[in-house]
Design a protein around this motif. Structure first.
Motif, PDB file in Angstrom:
ATOM      1  N   LEU A 262       0.890  -1.097  -0.127  1.00  0.00           N
ATOM      2  CA  LEU A 262       0.110  -0.096  -0.078  1.00  0.00           C
ATOM      3  C   LEU A 262       0.983   1.344  -0.082  1.00  0.00           C
ATOM      4  O   LEU A 262       0.633   2.075  -0.663  1.00  0.00           O
ATOM      5  CB  LEU A 262      -0.695   0.242   1.219  1.00  0.00           C
ATOM      6  N   ASP A 263       1.883   1.124   0.687  1.00  0.00           N
ATOM      7  CA  ASP A 263       2.795   2.120   0.866  1.00  0.00           C
ATOM      8  C   ASP A 263       3.712   2.763  -0.438  1.00  0.00           C
ATOM      9  O   ASP A 263       3.527   3.857  -0.848  1.00  0.00           O
ATOM     10  CB  ASP A 263       3.895   2.173   2.096  1.00  0.00           C
ATOM     11  N   GLU A 264       3.782   1.593  -1.113  1.00  0.00           N
ATOM     12  CA  GLU A 264       4.484   1.871  -2.370  1.00  0.00           C
ATOM     13  C   GLU A 264       3.391   2.377  -3.233  1.00  0.00           C
ATOM     14  O   GLU A 264       3.977   3.441  -4.066  1.00  0.00           O
ATOM     15  CB  GLU A 264       4.833   0.468  -2.924  1.00  0.00           C
ATOM     16  N   GLN A 266       0.978   4.332  -2.847  1.00  0.00           N
ATOM     17  CA  GLN A 266       0.704   5.839  -2.223  1.00  0.00           C
ATOM     18  C   GLN A 266       2.110   6.391  -2.775  1.00  0.00           C
ATOM     19  O   GLN A 266       1.920   7.515  -3.181  1.00  0.00           O
ATOM     20  CB  GLN A 266       0.592   5.679  -0.771  1.00  0.00           C
ATOM     21  N   ALA A 267       3.332   5.905  -2.662  1.00  0.00           N
ATOM     22  CA  ALA A 267       4.367   6.744  -2.945  1.00  0.00           C
ATOM     23  C   ALA A 267       4.501   6.833  -4.455  1.00  0.00           C
ATOM     24  O   ALA A 267       4.696   7.969  -5.014  1.00  0.00           O
ATOM     25  CB  ALA A 267       5.773   6.064  -2.688  1.00  0.00           C
ATOM     26  N   VAL A 268       4.070   6.076  -5.216  1.00  0.00           N
ATOM     27  CA  VAL A 268       3.807   6.173  -6.898  1.00  0.00           C
ATOM     28  C   VAL A 268       2.736   7.127  -7.095  1.00  0.00           C
ATOM     29  O   VAL A 268       3.057   7.730  -7.792  1.00  0.00           O
ATOM     30  CB  VAL A 268       3.519   4.505  -7.416  1.00  0.00           C
ATOM     31  N   ALA A 270       1.831   9.547  -5.112  1.00  0.00           N
ATOM     32  CA  ALA A 270       2.491  10.862  -4.677  1.00  0.00           C
ATOM     33  C   ALA A 270       3.283  11.456  -5.758  1.00  0.00           C
ATOM     34  O   ALA A 270       3.283  12.484  -5.799  1.00  0.00           O
ATOM     35  CB  ALA A 270       3.151  10.879  -3.392  1.00  0.00           C
ATOM     36  N   ALA A 271       4.318  10.669  -6.482  1.00  0.00           N
ATOM     37  CA  ALA A 271       5.308  10.785  -7.461  1.00  0.00           C
ATOM     38  C   ALA A 271       4.450  11.453  -8.532  1.00  0.00           C
ATOM     39  O   ALA A 271       5.087  12.282  -9.350  1.00  0.00           O
ATOM     40  CB  ALA A 271       6.203   9.753  -7.842  1.00  0.00           C
TER      41      ALA A 271
ATOM     42  N   PHE B 146       2.673  16.508   3.473  1.00  0.00           N
ATOM     43  CA  PHE B 146       3.216  15.116   3.723  1.00  0.00           C
ATOM     44  C   PHE B 146       3.759  14.812   4.975  1.00  0.00           C
ATOM     45  O   PHE B 146       4.428  13.888   5.227  1.00  0.00           O
ATOM     46  CB  PHE B 146       4.467  14.797   2.642  1.00  0.00           C
ATOM     47  N   GLN B 153       6.129   5.661   2.285  1.00  0.00           N
ATOM     48  CA  GLN B 153       5.017   6.263   1.381  1.00  0.00           C
ATOM     49  C   GLN B 153       5.322   7.530   0.666  1.00  0.00           C
ATOM     50  O   GLN B 153       4.594   8.265   0.095  1.00  0.00           O
ATOM     51  CB  GLN B 153       3.855   6.740   2.346  1.00  0.00           C
ATOM     52  N   LEU B 154       6.786   7.772   0.400  1.00  0.00           N
ATOM     53  CA  LEU B 154       7.286   8.765  -0.479  1.00  0.00           C
ATOM     54  C   LEU B 154       7.827   8.411  -1.820  1.00  0.00           C
ATOM     55  O   LEU B 154       8.598   7.450  -1.470  1.00  0.00           O
ATOM     56  CB  LEU B 154       8.094   9.881   0.352  1.00  0.00           C
ATOM     57  N   SER B 155       7.998   9.455  -2.721  1.00  0.00           N
ATOM     58  CA  SER B 155       8.782   9.381  -3.980  1.00  0.00           C
ATOM     59  C   SER B 155      10.293   9.308  -3.598  1.00  0.00           C
ATOM     60  O   SER B 155      10.597  10.135  -2.695  1.00  0.00           O
ATOM     61  CB  SER B 155       8.235   9.782  -5.278  1.00  0.00           C
ATOM     62  N   GLN B 158      10.843  13.299  -3.191  1.00  0.00           N
ATOM     63  CA  GLN B 158      10.223  13.790  -1.898  1.00  0.00           C
ATOM     64  C   GLN B 158      11.163  12.930  -0.761  1.00  0.00           C
ATOM     65  O   GLN B 158      11.281  14.051   0.312  1.00  0.00           O
ATOM     66  CB  GLN B 158       8.734  13.094  -1.592  1.00  0.00           C
ATOM     67  N   ARG B 159      11.715  11.917  -0.696  1.00  0.00           N
ATOM     68  CA  ARG B 159      12.594  11.618   0.204  1.00  0.00           C
ATOM     69  C   ARG B 159      13.706  12.184   0.397  1.00  0.00           C
ATOM     70  O   ARG B 159      14.399  12.772   1.440  1.00  0.00           O
ATOM     71  CB  ARG B 159      13.109  10.011   0.102  1.00  0.00           C
TER      72      ARG B 159
END
Lengths: 272, 388
Positions: A262-264, A266-268, A270-271, B146, B153-155, B158-159
Motif C-alpha cells: 500500500l505504501d508503495e 501511495q508513493a507512486v 505521490a510521485a 506530507f 510512502q514517499l517518492s 520527496q525522500r
C-alpha cells in the motif's frame, strides 16, 4: 497453472506423513476409553484428569517459567553478541567467533547437556530450576544471535550515523533508532528461544534436579509407564498453543507485507 | 509589472581576498586505512557562505574527507579547523555540521515530521519552537502536505527533500551533502540543483557537496576541488576549471576535450594581440599550433595541446582569415545531440579531433556529412598548453 495429478499426489502424501500422527494424538485425547488405541466415544474426561494431575501441572508451570526466563536472558545476551559480531568487523579472530556462535546448533544435545552437567558438578552448584534456566539460556542465546545478526547485516549503518550527526549520543541512538528497527528480529528470536526451551528434553534432563521437573521430562517418564490419554490431552494443548503462535506471526507478517505494498502505491501516486 | 526573480546572485569571491579567514580549514590531512592512503597530506580552505564541491571519481578520497569533517572518521595526521577551532576528538553528535546522506538515511519508523524534528529534539528545544521550525522546513522543501507520511510512502524525490529538510533543520554552520542528487532522474536532478542553490543563498549557509557528477558540480558550486588519489589537483571556480584546467587529469575529467601530444618549438614571448599573453608555438607530427598563453615550459619540452570541441570550427571551404590554427581532415563520424552536432574528424596522419557545432537552424540535412573533406580552425586563445 493447473496442478498435475503427480503434484497433488505428492503433496497429499507429504502432508499425510507430517500430520497423521499429530491428528491421531489429538483425536485420542478426546477418547472416552482408557485404552489408547480403542475409540470409546467423545469425552473431555482426560482434560479434567490432566487438570487435576498436580505433578503434570507443576511441571507445566516450571516449564513456562524456565521458558520465559531463559528466552528473555538468552535474547538479551544473543542480541548483544550479534551486535558485537556485526559491529566490530575487523577484530582478530572474528571469523572464528562467528563460527563458534553456530557450534551449539550442530553440537549433539547430549554433549551440551553433559558438559553443562559436569560444569555444575565441578562448581558444586545444586541442580534445579536455576541450572535448567542457565542451560537453556546458553543454547537459546545462539539461535537469537543468529537471527538478530542476519537482520543487522542488512541494517543501514547510515541511519545510526544520521542520528549521531543530528546530535543524538550513541546510547540514545541505539534505543531510539537501532532497537526499534531490529525489534521484529529480536521478537522472533525470543519466540524461537521460548519454543526451544519448551520442548527440550535432553539438556533439561541432564541439568535438572529435584523439584524442577519440566513438562517434557514429566511426559517422557510417564510414557515409559504407558501412554495415558491425559498425556494426549496435554500434548493437544501444547499443539494448540504452538499453532496459535504460528498463525499470529504469519498474520502479522502478512499485514506488514500488505502495508508495504500500500505504501508503495501511495508513493507512486505521490510521485505522479 | 515584471515578476521579481529575487536578488541577483552576488559577486562572491572571498578566496581572492588574502585578508579573508577561511571558515573551514583542512590542514595537512592524511588518512590511512592500513597501507591504503585515502587522503594524502591535503590542505584546503573553504570560506563562509561558499557552495564548495569535492569532485572526483570514486575512491579519490572525497567522501573520506567529508566524513572526517562530520566526525565519523578521525584523520591519521593533520587537523580540521572550523572557525579557527580544532575539531579533533569532537564526536559527530557535538559538531556544528549536519549531513545529508547519499542513501538519505531517513528513519523508516518515524513520520516525515518526526524525522525533521529529530535533531531539534536532541537540543532540547521547547515543543512549540520545534513545531514552528518543522513547519518552516516543510514549507522550504514544499512538503507541507506530507508531514504525517512515513518515508516508505514517499517518492525518491520527496525522500530527498525530507533528507534535506532534516539536515537543514538545525541550521548547521556547514551542510555536508554526499552525492545528494545521485538517485534522482535527470530532469528532477536539474530542478533540484537550482533549488539547492536557492536554499543555500536564502539561508546563507556554507555547503560542502561531494559528487562524481561534473555537471552537478559545475552548476551549483562557487568553487570546485578536483580530487585524484587522495590529493587535490585543482581548486577553482567552475569557469576556471573548464577553461583553464591545470593538468590533463582535470581537463579530461571535466567535459569533453581533444588532447594532442606536442613538442614545444618556440616560446619567444612575442605578443600578437596587445593585452594578450605571448604566443607559444607547438608542433604535433607536422601540425603547427600557436597558442596565446603564459607558459613555463622551454623549447624541446613534450607538452599537451588541449582544446574543447566547441572551440573548434568546422567548414567545407578553407577559412580565409589568418591568425588562427588550421587542420585538414575527413569527417569520420557524426554524433547528433539535438542542440549540438559533434564531428569526429580524422587528420591525414590518422589522429582524430572532435569539433562541436551548435545546430542553429532547423535543418534536418546538415551540409557536412560523412566522408567530406573539411577544414578545422581555432583561434590562438581557443586551446591551451598543458605541461602536466
Amino acid at each position: 497453472m493447473k496442478a498435475s495429478r503427480f503434484d497433488s499426489t505428492v503433496l497429499t502424501l507429504c502432508f499425510a506423513f507430517l500430520y497423521i500422527p499429530i491428528l491421531i494424538l489429538i483425536i485420542y485425547s478426546f477418547n472416552a476409553s482408557k485404552l489408547v488405541t480403542v475409540w470409546g466415544g467423545f469425552s473431555l474426561e482426560w482434560y479434567r484428569v490432566m487438570w487435576s494431575n498436580e505433578g503434570l501441572m507443576d511441571a507445566a508451570w516450571v516449564t513456562a517459567r524456565v521458558g520465559v526466563l531463559s528466552a528473555t536472558i538468552g535474547t538479551v545476551l544473543g542480541t548483544l553478541a550479534a551486535l558485537a559480531l556485526t559491529r566490530y568487523p575487523r577484530f582478530p579472530g572474528r571469523m572464528a567467533f562467528t563460527g563458534m556462535i553456530y557450534a551449539p546448533l550442530v553440537m549433539p544435545e547430549v554433549i551440551t547437556g553433559l558438559s553443562l552437567l559436569l560444569l555444575f558438578v565441578a562448581m558444586n552448584v545444586e541442580r534445579g530450576f536455576w541450572t535448567v534456566t542457565i542451560a537453556h539460556t546458553t543454547f537459546t542465546m545462539c539461535y537469537v544471535a543468529i537471527i538478530v545478526q542476519s537482520r543487522l547485516v542488512t541494517f543501514d549503518r547510515s541511519l545510526e550515523e544520521a542520528a549521531l550527526d543530528l546530535g543524538c549520543p550513541p546510547v540514545k541512538t541505539f534505543f531510539k533508532i537501532t532497537l526499534p528497527l531490529i525489534l521484529p528480529a529480536i521478537i522472533s528470536g525470543w519466540m524461537l528461544a521460548f519454543t526451544l526451551s519448551l520442548d527440550d528434553l535432553v539438556i533439561a534432563s541432564f541439568t535438572t534436579g529435584p523439584g524442577a521437573t519440566t513438562l517434557p521430562i514429566k511426559i517422557y517418564s510417564q510414557v515409559r509407564l504407558g501412554v495415558t490419554p491425559e498425556i494426549n490431552a496435554i500434548c493437544t494443548i501444547l499443539i494448540g498453543l504452538v499453532t496459535i503462535g504460528v498463525i499470529f506471526t504469519s498474520i502479522s507478517t502478512k499485514r506488514a507485507e500488505t502495508r508495504r505494498i500500500l505504501d508503495e502505491h501511495q508513493a507512486v501516486r505521490a510521485a505522479g | 509589472m515584471a515578476k521579481s526573480l529575487g536578488p541577483v546572485k552576488r559577486k562572491f569571491s572571498p578566496w581572492t581576498d588574502p585578508a579573508a579567514t577561511p571558515f573551514i580549514r583542512f590542514e595537512n590531512i592524511t588518512k590511512r586505512y592500513g597501507d591504503f592512503v585515502a587522503v594524502d597530506n591535503l590542505t584546503l580552505d573553504i570560506y563562509e557562505r561558499e557552495f564548495f564541491s569535492l569532485l572526483g571519481p570514486s575512491g579519490c578520497g572525497k567522501t573520506t574527507l567529508m566524513r572526517m569533517l562530520a566526525g565519523f572518521e578521525e584523520p591519521t595526521e593533520g587537523r580540521i579547523l572550523l572557525q579557527g577551532k580544532d575539531l579533533s576528538g569532537t564526536p559527530p553528535y557535538k559538531r556544528p555540521t549536519n549531513m545529508m546522506f547519499q542513501s538519505y538515511a531517513l528513519f523508516p519508523h518515524m513520520t516525515v515530521e518526526k524525522n525533521i524534528a529529530f535533531g531539534l529534539e536532541q537540543d532540547g528545544l521547547p515543543k512549540a519552537d520545534i513545531q514552528a521550525r518543522v513547519e518552516e522546513m516543510l514549507r522550504l522543501v514544499k512538503l507541507e502536505n506530507f508531514a504525517k507520511r512515513k518515508p516508505a510512502q514517499l517518492s525518491g524525490g520527496q525522500r530527498q527533500r525530507v533528507a534535506l529538510a532534516r539536515s537543514l533543520a538545525k541550521r548547521p554552520k556547514v551542510l555536508l551533502l554526499d552525492e545528494p542528487l545521485g538517485a534522482l532522474d535527470r530532469k528532477l536532478r536539474e530542478e533540484t540543483q537550482f533549488e539547492l542553490m536557492d536554499i543555500q543563498h536564502t539561508l546563507g549557509l556554507t555547503f560542502l557537496i561531494v559528487t562524481h557528477d561534473q555537471e552537478e558540480a559545475m552548476t551549483v558550486s562557487d568553487r570546485i576541488a578536483v580530487m585524484d588519489k587522495g590529493i587535490v589537483v585543482q581548486v577553482a571556480t567552475p569557469a576556471e576549471i573548464y577553461e583553464a584546467p591545470n593538468s590533463r587529469y582535470v581537463a579530461e575529467f571535466i567535459g569533453d576535450i581533444n588532447i594532442l601530444e606536442c613538442a614545444l618549438v618556440e616560446n619567444a614571448g612575442e605578443c600578437v594581440h596587445p593585452g594578450h599573453p605571448p604566443v607559444v608555438h607547438l608542433e604535433s607530427d607536422g601540425l603547427k599550433i600557436a597558442v596565446e598563453q603564459e607558459c613555463a615550459a622551454v623549447v624541446g619540452d613534450r607538452v599537451a595541446f588541449a582544446i574543447r570541441p566547441e572551440k573548434v570550427r568546422i567548414s567545407l571551404d578553407q577559412p580565409p582569415e589568418t591568425g588562427s590554427n588550421l587542420a585538414h581532415g575527413e569527417v569520420w563520424d557524426i554524433g547528433y545531440l539535438g542542440d549540438f552536432s559533434v564531428f569526429l574528424v580524422r587528420l591525414e596522419d590518422g589522429r582524430t579531433i572532435r569539433a562541436a557545432q551548435a545546430n542553429v537552424s532547423r535543418l534536418v540535412d546538415r551540409p557536412i556529412t560523412f566522408g567530406d573533406m573539411v577544414w578545422l580552425s581555432w583561434p590562438l586563445d581557443g586551446g591551451l598548453v598543458l605541461t602536466r
